[in-house]
Design an enzyme around this catalytic site. Sequence first.
Site, PDB file in Angstrom:
ATOM      1  N   GLN A 162      15.072  34.767   3.561  1.00  0.00           N
ATOM      2  CA  GLN A 162      16.383  35.154   3.041  1.00  0.00           C
ATOM      3  C   GLN A 162      16.216  35.877   1.707  1.00  0.00           C
ATOM      4  O   GLN A 162      16.908  36.846   1.420  1.00  0.00           O
ATOM      5  CB  GLN A 162      17.271  33.906   2.872  1.00  0.00           C
ATOM      6  N   GLU A 246      32.682  35.124  13.405  1.00  0.00           N
ATOM      7  CA  GLU A 246      31.377  35.276  14.052  1.00  0.00           C
ATOM      8  C   GLU A 246      31.336  34.395  15.290  1.00  0.00           C
ATOM      9  O   GLU A 246      30.852  33.267  15.246  1.00  0.00           O
ATOM     10  CB  GLU A 246      30.240  34.872  13.085  1.00  0.00           C
ATOM     11  N   HIS A 249      27.915  32.574  16.122  1.00  0.00           N
ATOM     12  CA  HIS A 249      27.181  31.682  15.206  1.00  0.00           C
ATOM     13  C   HIS A 249      27.598  30.224  15.431  1.00  0.00           C
ATOM     14  O   HIS A 249      28.695  29.812  15.075  1.00  0.00           O
ATOM     15  CB  HIS A 249      27.441  32.121  13.759  1.00  0.00           C
TER      16      HIS A 249
HETATM   17 ZN    ZN Z   1      24.297  33.280  12.287  1.00  0.00          ZN
END
Ligand code: ZN
Length: 276
Positions: A162, A246, A249
């Site tokens: 990240q 999303e 997700h």
């Molecule tokens: Zn995600």
Amino acid sequence: MKKTAIFILLITFLIGCQQENFLAQQIEKRDTQQDYKEEPESFVQVEEEDKEQAEQGKEEEDKGNGEKQENEQIDENKDDSLTVIDNPDSVSLVVNKQRKLPDGFEPDDLVEANVPYHAAEGDPKRLIRKVAADALEDLFAAAKEDDLDLVAVSGYRSYDRQKQIYENNVATKGQDHADKFSAKPGTSEHQTGLAMDVASAALVAVLEQSFIETEEGQWLEDHAHEHGFIIRYPEGKEDITGYSYEPWHLRYVGKETATEIYQAQVTLEEFFGLYP
Ligand SMILES: [Zn+2]
């Protein structure tokens, strides 16, 4: 005669070397291309986030000057205002743009689930915490029973990965842009090992809002909670979650919590009283 034979041997040897060298170059080239190919995929997600954030930024601007100033001040003190969560191993943890994982956190029970993956073998994107992996297998099996083919796209993302994405954004788009538009290391839910991005096998790796228009997307919305997952960033809750819709997700929270959240149609933040 003998000389000719030696000459031919020498030539053969030289050609052999050349070919080996060529082969090595090709392999190296292929590996580089693979590395390269992987990058844009991550960027697709970051880009998605960019797009969503840009839209949110616009909305905030519309709210008027007084509030805008307040937001800017919060932005400047972003780092200091982040709460470090104290239960990173709990399946009930809440990580978001205000709440980060402790520095260097890495789950100690990451495994690969026995489900179809988009990423190649050995890719850390295939990892997810054991308890979530078991639940993911149940979820995929249930979808299969309904003749739907899901594919797991992106699970665990390390702090370092990240950080790399974030710093890359700083380098290519500038500090302000990166601060505003990309998740800071420690604030991505993928680092918890409890999140998995899931796609339809037919439209693999298409992580777009249109996923909800597919049968697989619709099925996930209706059934994910039965296996302990929630759609972590629901539609129309951007101001609470910090992320646009999303539908791909998934976040593992356990069956009981997932069902309660599903029935109440609330966000994780609201469920745990973290939204005023
Ligand atoms: Zn995600």
